[in-house]
Design a protein around this motif. Structure first.
Motif, PDB file in Angstrom:
ATOM      1  N   LEU A   1      12.923  13.820  -1.007  1.00 21.59           N
ATOM      2  CA  LEU A   1      11.650  12.609  -0.879  1.00 21.59           C
ATOM      3  C   LEU A   1      10.466  13.425  -0.842  1.00 21.59           C
ATOM      4  O   LEU A   1       8.977  13.382  -1.222  1.00 21.59           O
ATOM      5  CB  LEU A   1      11.978  11.600  -0.395  1.00 21.59           C
ATOM      6  N   ILE A   2      10.827  13.954   0.677  1.00 21.06           N
ATOM      7  CA  ILE A   2       9.766  14.849   1.514  1.00 21.06           C
ATOM      8  C   ILE A   2       8.968  15.437  -0.014  1.00 21.06           C
ATOM      9  O   ILE A   2       8.036  15.597   0.768  1.00 21.06           O
ATOM     10  CB  ILE A   2      10.189  15.299   2.822  1.00 21.06           C
ATOM     11  N   LEU A   3       9.555  16.567  -0.177  1.00 19.59           N
ATOM     12  CA  LEU A   3       8.995  17.765  -0.869  1.00 19.59           C
ATOM     13  C   LEU A   3       7.872  16.215  -1.899  1.00 19.59           C
ATOM     14  O   LEU A   3       7.216  17.815  -2.253  1.00 19.59           O
ATOM     15  CB  LEU A   3      10.192  18.730  -1.859  1.00 19.59           C
ATOM     16  N   ALA A   4       8.401  15.647  -3.027  1.00 21.02           N
ATOM     17  CA  ALA A   4       7.688  15.297  -3.852  1.00 21.02           C
ATOM     18  C   ALA A   4       6.536  14.192  -3.392  1.00 21.02           C
ATOM     19  O   ALA A   4       5.579  14.764  -3.749  1.00 21.02           O
ATOM     20  CB  ALA A   4       8.892  13.942  -4.853  1.00 21.02           C
ATOM     21  N   TRP A   5       6.474  14.213  -1.779  1.00 23.69           N
ATOM     22  CA  TRP A   5       5.395  13.349  -1.393  1.00 23.69           C
ATOM     23  C   TRP A   5       4.396  13.925  -1.095  1.00 23.69           C
ATOM     24  O   TRP A   5       3.654  14.233  -1.197  1.00 23.69           O
ATOM     25  CB  TRP A   5       6.362  12.649   0.331  1.00 23.69           C
ATOM     26  N   ILE A   6       4.787  15.311  -0.926  1.00 24.06           N
ATOM     27  CA  ILE A   6       3.952  16.901  -0.560  1.00 24.06           C
ATOM     28  C   ILE A   6       3.164  17.394  -1.150  1.00 24.06           C
ATOM     29  O   ILE A   6       2.425  18.042  -1.407  1.00 24.06           O
ATOM     30  CB  ILE A   6       4.648  17.639   0.837  1.00 24.06           C
ATOM     31  N   TYR A   7       4.799  17.819  -2.103  1.00 25.18           N
ATOM     32  CA  TYR A   7       3.950  19.043  -3.098  1.00 25.18           C
ATOM     33  C   TYR A   7       3.945  18.044  -4.755  1.00 25.18           C
ATOM     34  O   TYR A   7       4.567  17.134  -4.786  1.00 25.18           O
ATOM     35  CB  TYR A   7       4.949  19.718  -3.578  1.00 25.18           C
ATOM     36  N   GLU A   8       3.485  18.976  -5.456  1.00 24.12           N
ATOM     37  CA  GLU A   8       2.882  18.707  -6.760  1.00 24.12           C
ATOM     38  C   GLU A   8       3.299  19.377  -8.067  1.00 24.12           C
ATOM     39  O   GLU A   8       3.111  20.509  -7.506  1.00 24.12           O
ATOM     40  CB  GLU A   8       1.214  17.313  -7.442  1.00 24.12           C
ATOM     41  N   LEU A   9       3.903  19.500  -9.320  1.00 23.02           N
ATOM     42  CA  LEU A   9       4.488  20.016 -10.102  1.00 23.02           C
ATOM     43  C   LEU A   9       2.809  20.444 -11.163  1.00 23.02           C
ATOM     44  O   LEU A   9       1.649  19.576 -11.069  1.00 23.02           O
ATOM     45  CB  LEU A   9       5.478  20.145 -11.037  1.00 23.02           C
TER      46      LEU A   9
ATOM     47  N   LYS B   1       1.455  -1.463   0.033  1.00 27.45           N
ATOM     48  CA  LYS B   1      -0.018   0.126  -0.031  1.00 27.45           C
ATOM     49  C   LYS B   1       0.837   1.729  -0.023  1.00 27.45           C
ATOM     50  O   LYS B   1       0.434   2.204  -0.702  1.00 27.45           O
ATOM     51  CB  LYS B   1      -1.061   0.106   1.354  1.00 27.45           C
ATOM     52  N   TYR B   2       1.840   0.990   0.517  1.00 24.41           N
ATOM     53  CA  TYR B   2       3.065   2.248   0.509  1.00 24.41           C
ATOM     54  C   TYR B   2       3.348   2.524  -0.238  1.00 24.41           C
ATOM     55  O   TYR B   2       3.629   3.628  -1.129  1.00 24.41           O
ATOM     56  CB  TYR B   2       3.804   2.234   1.636  1.00 24.41           C
ATOM     57  N   ILE B   3       4.418   1.378  -1.152  1.00 24.58           N
ATOM     58  CA  ILE B   3       4.618   1.694  -2.759  1.00 24.58           C
ATOM     59  C   ILE B   3       4.036   2.002  -3.380  1.00 24.58           C
ATOM     60  O   ILE B   3       3.813   3.139  -4.605  1.00 24.58           O
ATOM     61  CB  ILE B   3       4.993   0.496  -2.725  1.00 24.58           C
ATOM     62  N   ALA B   4       2.394   1.920  -3.500  1.00 20.10           N
ATOM     63  CA  ALA B   4       1.143   2.111  -4.672  1.00 20.10           C
ATOM     64  C   ALA B   4       0.794   3.304  -3.919  1.00 20.10           C
ATOM     65  O   ALA B   4       0.833   4.834  -4.878  1.00 20.10           O
ATOM     66  CB  ALA B   4      -0.159   1.563  -3.803  1.00 20.10           C
ATOM     67  N   GLU B   5       1.294   3.902  -2.590  1.00 20.97           N
ATOM     68  CA  GLU B   5       0.638   5.943  -2.679  1.00 20.97           C
ATOM     69  C   GLU B   5       1.992   5.950  -3.164  1.00 20.97           C
ATOM     70  O   GLU B   5       2.166   7.461  -3.561  1.00 20.97           O
ATOM     71  CB  GLU B   5       0.920   5.898  -1.358  1.00 20.97           C
ATOM     72  N   LEU B   6       3.660   6.168  -2.535  1.00 18.36           N
ATOM     73  CA  LEU B   6       4.424   6.181  -3.433  1.00 18.36           C
ATOM     74  C   LEU B   6       4.365   6.540  -4.659  1.00 18.36           C
ATOM     75  O   LEU B   6       5.214   7.717  -5.900  1.00 18.36           O
ATOM     76  CB  LEU B   6       5.644   5.485  -3.422  1.00 18.36           C
ATOM     77  N   LYS B   7       3.799   4.947  -5.277  1.00 16.07           N
ATOM     78  CA  LYS B   7       3.203   5.726  -7.111  1.00 16.07           C
ATOM     79  C   LYS B   7       2.663   6.425  -7.317  1.00 16.07           C
ATOM     80  O   LYS B   7       2.645   7.413  -8.762  1.00 16.07           O
ATOM     81  CB  LYS B   7       3.658   4.419  -7.969  1.00 16.07           C
ATOM     82  N   ARG B   8       1.663   7.463  -6.706  1.00 11.83           N
ATOM     83  CA  ARG B   8       0.452   7.906  -6.714  1.00 11.83           C
ATOM     84  C   ARG B   8       1.044   9.625  -6.976  1.00 11.83           C
ATOM     85  O   ARG B   8       0.703   9.761  -7.864  1.00 11.83           O
ATOM     86  CB  ARG B   8      -0.466   7.617  -5.782  1.00 11.83           C
ATOM     87  N   ARG B   9       1.706   9.763  -5.585  1.00  5.27           N
ATOM     88  CA  ARG B   9       2.493  11.317  -5.550  1.00  5.27           C
ATOM     89  C   ARG B   9       3.686  10.988  -6.673  1.00  5.27           C
ATOM     90  O   ARG B   9       4.591  12.349  -6.055  1.00  5.27           O
ATOM     91  CB  ARG B   9       2.924  11.213  -4.441  1.00  5.27           C
ATOM     92  N   LYS B  10       3.929  10.281  -6.993  1.00  3.61           N
ATOM     93  CA  LYS B  10       5.183  10.210  -8.463  1.00  3.61           C
ATOM     94  C   LYS B  10       6.716  10.581  -7.812  1.00  3.61           C
ATOM     95  O   LYS B  10       7.366  11.315  -7.797  1.00  3.61           O
ATOM     96  CB  LYS B  10       5.066  11.391  -9.312  1.00  3.61           C
TER      97      LYS B  10
END
Length: 278
Positions: free
Chosen positions: A62-70, A5-14
């Motif tokens: 990684l933290i910035l990629a998790w929290i923000y999106e372009l 589930k965590y990996i799926a969330e990482l993929k979703r947040r790119k």
């Protein structure tokens, strides 16, 4: 949160793409300055400081990629974005609470013999084929569905990964000519079961069961069918159960993509035609 589930969330947040990009850029920077610093007689600690800074920058990236999106309007927090602003189709779907896509998950064979896998796979495929003719319904393809045969993801993660709102799943138990099929249609947005039913009967009842399941889905999703679609939904390729069985076995072998299985599939297809030339 489990690992998948965590990996799926990482993929979703790119997160993976910026992580890989950062590693490549960091490596290039290190290579360039390993040449530049000695050329200008820079102290040794300059290179050490640079390496430490690059290492510290990785988790920050990684933290910035998790929290923000372009987005076209700049960098924004995912949870604060409107669906229209997001450039990620997966994020866009989640902010819209998903689409109305239906995924027919592979029916699980719970018979005493694994030799009936072809039957449960064939049942899944035939339901997909029936429903794919409905213009108003967005349904995942057979190949997409079959990738999740042995998936351990929960329904929420499956819906997010497949960008779907509805999941149809079930089990098949076959013993000689006795047949028992259970089905369940889930609305992921509401986290509810729209309907669940158990069908029991003879193997010859499989055609009726397929039609009933398809019609139940249409009714549950309140789909409007054209006269042509109504006819197609109830159409049966054959009423000969032996020809039907040979056809299911042939399709199972066909998707194994080897020469020997292809030859077996051809023989079984020919057998099905011989049993029911019409």
């Amino acid at each position: 949160m489990n690992l998948k589930k965590y990996i799926a969330e990482l993929k979703r947040r790119k997160v993976f793409k910026p992580a890989i990009t950062y590693l490549i850029v960091a490596w290039l920077i290190a290579q360039v300055f390993s040449v530049v610093f000695p050329a200008f007689n820079a102290p040794n600690y300059f290179m050490k400081t640079l390496i430490i800074a690059l290492i510290i920058g990785f988790p920050l990236n990684l933290i910035l990629a998790w929290i923000y999106e372009l987005t076209p309007q700049g960098i924004k927090k995912t949870k604060n974005m409107t669906a229209k602003a997001s450039i990620s189709t997966q994020t866009n779907a989640i902010l819209n609470n998903g689409t109305d896509k239906l995924v027919v998950l592979p029916f699980q064979n719970i018979s005493s013999s694994n030799g009936n896998n072809y039957f449960s796979n064939g049942l899944t495929e035939e339901i997909i084929v029936r429903l794919s003719g409905i213009e108003e319904l967005d349904i995942a393809s057979r190949s997409t569905s079959m990738r999740y045969r042995d998936s351990k993801l929960d329904n929420e993660s499956l819906g997010r990964e497949l960008n779907a709102r509805y999941l149809l799943g079930g089990t098949v138990r076959r013993h000689k000519n006795d047949l028992r099929i259970s089905t369940e249609l889930i609305d992921l947005k509401k986290d509810t079961t729209l309907w669940a039913e158990i069908y029991q009967g003879n193997i010859t009842d499989v055609f009726v069961i397929q039609e009933q399941v398809s019609k139940k889905i249409v009714k549950s999703l309140q789909l409007k069918l054209s006269p042509k679609e109504k006819v197609a939904l109830g159409k049966k390729a054959t009423l000969n159960i032996e020809a039907h069985d040979a056809n299911l076995k042939a399709r199972e072998f066909l998707f194994k993509y080897t020469k020997s299985y292809l030859l077996l599939a051809i023989d079984l297809f020919q057998n099905a035609i011989d049993l029911d030339p019409k």
